[in-house]
Scaffold this active site. Sequence first.
Site, PDB file in Angstrom:
ATOM      1  N   ASN A 156       0.866  -1.174   0.000  1.00  0.00           N
ATOM      2  CA  ASN A 156       0.000   0.000   0.000  1.00  0.00           C
ATOM      3  C   ASN A 156       0.906   1.227   0.000  1.00  0.00           C
ATOM      4  O   ASN A 156       1.506   1.570   1.018  1.00  0.00           O
ATOM      5  CB  ASN A 156      -0.901  -0.007   1.241  1.00  0.00           C
ATOM      6  CG  ASN A 156      -1.733   1.265   1.358  1.00  0.00           C
ATOM      7  OD1 ASN A 156      -1.912   1.993   0.388  1.00  0.00           O
ATOM      8  ND2 ASN A 156      -2.233   1.533   2.554  1.00  0.00           N
TER       9      ASN A 156
ATOM     10  N   GLY B  38       3.169   3.096  11.384  1.00  0.00           N
ATOM     11  CA  GLY B  38       3.972   4.305  11.284  1.00  0.00           C
ATOM     12  C   GLY B  38       4.482   4.832  12.616  1.00  0.00           C
ATOM     13  O   GLY B  38       4.956   5.962  12.695  1.00  0.00           O
TER      14      GLY B  38
ATOM     15  N   SER C  48       3.096  -2.602  10.246  1.00  0.00           N
ATOM     16  CA  SER C  48       4.549  -2.391  10.149  1.00  0.00           C
ATOM     17  C   SER C  48       5.333  -3.698   9.998  1.00  0.00           C
ATOM     18  O   SER C  48       6.288  -3.958  10.730  1.00  0.00           O
ATOM     19  CB  SER C  48       5.062  -1.609  11.371  1.00  0.00           C
ATOM     20  OG  SER C  48       4.492  -0.320  11.416  1.00  0.00           O
TER      21      SER C  48
ATOM     22  N   GLU D 168      -6.637   4.769   8.051  1.00  0.00           N
ATOM     23  CA  GLU D 168      -6.482   6.193   7.736  1.00  0.00           C
ATOM     24  C   GLU D 168      -7.744   6.754   7.085  1.00  0.00           C
ATOM     25  O   GLU D 168      -8.089   7.929   7.284  1.00  0.00           O
ATOM     26  CB  GLU D 168      -5.250   6.392   6.851  1.00  0.00           C
ATOM     27  CG  GLU D 168      -3.958   6.125   7.613  1.00  0.00           C
ATOM     28  CD  GLU D 168      -2.792   5.720   6.736  1.00  0.00           C
ATOM     29  OE1 GLU D 168      -1.740   5.393   7.314  1.00  0.00           O
ATOM     30  OE2 GLU D 168      -2.918   5.709   5.494  1.00  0.00           O
TER      31      GLU D 168
ATOM     32  N   HIS E  22      -9.364   1.209   5.201  1.00  0.00           N
ATOM     33  CA  HIS E  22      -8.058   1.394   5.841  1.00  0.00           C
ATOM     34  C   HIS E  22      -8.221   2.337   7.031  1.00  0.00           C
ATOM     35  O   HIS E  22      -9.034   3.255   7.013  1.00  0.00           O
ATOM     36  CB  HIS E  22      -7.056   1.966   4.835  1.00  0.00           C
ATOM     37  CG  HIS E  22      -5.647   1.943   5.326  1.00  0.00           C
ATOM     38  ND1 HIS E  22      -5.157   2.886   6.203  1.00  0.00           N
ATOM     39  CD2 HIS E  22      -4.624   1.074   5.085  1.00  0.00           C
ATOM     40  CE1 HIS E  22      -3.889   2.608   6.475  1.00  0.00           C
ATOM     41  NE2 HIS E  22      -3.550   1.520   5.811  1.00  0.00           N
TER      42      HIS E  22
ATOM     43  N   GLU F  30      -5.120  -4.542  11.039  1.00  0.00           N
ATOM     44  CA  GLU F  30      -4.227  -3.419  11.279  1.00  0.00           C
ATOM     45  C   GLU F  30      -4.319  -2.991  12.740  1.00  0.00           C
ATOM     46  O   GLU F  30      -5.289  -2.327  13.112  1.00  0.00           O
ATOM     47  CB  GLU F  30      -4.643  -2.199  10.471  1.00  0.00           C
ATOM     48  CG  GLU F  30      -4.748  -2.304   8.990  1.00  0.00           C
ATOM     49  CD  GLU F  30      -5.166  -0.939   8.438  1.00  0.00           C
ATOM     50  OE1 GLU F  30      -4.295  -0.272   7.875  1.00  0.00           O
ATOM     51  OE2 GLU F  30      -6.332  -0.547   8.606  1.00  0.00           O
TER      52      GLU F  30
ATOM     53  N   LYS G  74       0.167   4.274  -0.217  1.00  0.00           N
ATOM     54  CA  LYS G  74      -0.437   5.467   0.388  1.00  0.00           C
ATOM     55  C   LYS G  74      -0.228   6.675  -0.539  1.00  0.00           C
ATOM     56  O   LYS G  74      -0.234   6.519  -1.759  1.00  0.00           O
ATOM     57  CB  LYS G  74       0.100   5.675   1.801  1.00  0.00           C
ATOM     58  CG  LYS G  74      -0.078   4.423   2.678  1.00  0.00           C
ATOM     59  CD  LYS G  74       0.210   4.648   4.128  1.00  0.00           C
ATOM     60  CE  LYS G  74       0.002   3.363   4.905  1.00  0.00           C
ATOM     61  NZ  LYS G  74       0.173   3.571   6.352  1.00  0.00           N
TER      62      LYS G  74
END
Length: 250
Positions: free
Chosen positions: A9, A173, A212, A97, A95, A167, A11
């Site tokens: 991904n 991150g 991650s 985000e 996702h 996730e 992003k």
Amino acid sequence: MRRPLVAGNWKMNGSLESIKSLLDGVKAGMSDVKQAEVAVCAPAIYLPAVQQQLQGSDIAWGGQDVSAEASGAYTGEISTSMLKEFGCKYAIVGHSERRAYHAESDDTVARKYAAARAAGLIPILCVGETLEEREKGITESVVARQMDALINLEGVAALADGVIAYEPVWAIGTGMTASPEQAQEVHAFIRGRVAALDAGVAEGLRILYGGSMKPGNAQELIAKPDIDGGLIGGAALDAGDFLGICTAAN
């Protein structure tokens, strides 16, 4: 046996030049990837370039999001037919985000999954908890709620046509990573919840780890019985790191 899937991904990263270099590097190393299916999910504006570069290769590609609507007055949205026109196989939905920064609800995500599935795309449904939710001990109830929105809308059989990515939002991150044992625990919960409704769907369902994953921890994570690959963020922007994760799936 479930075939591992490693999906990058990207992003909101990349340029025409960097994407060409990245994909040239990934393609050059694919001979060492013996088991895993490999895919990249690019910013929508770069999908034509990705299609051109990956056509005929063993690497699939997809969108990072998709609209639940087929067409119409939805400025800035990307429909399933648009993704299909550029050869996409996958579409990420829900996702963390998108949920956090764009206020996407569980119901909205479920509708996006349904639209992608109906169009013949393979939706990657993202679920997971924040650090606050983990510390409160409600990880399972959060993940169950996110899954149930889809199951209530489409039925458990819809999961046979998709992928789930777990996730842990607190590990994206931040430099933090769930231990293989922590990740396996939630993956097992996800599979068990599906199995309670349909054992056959649960057995075939690929569940990816999306917190991650890196070359250094990929093998240990993917070795767990319910972890079937990874949804890769930062490491997907480096050909060597991404290939290291793909070969770990061997």
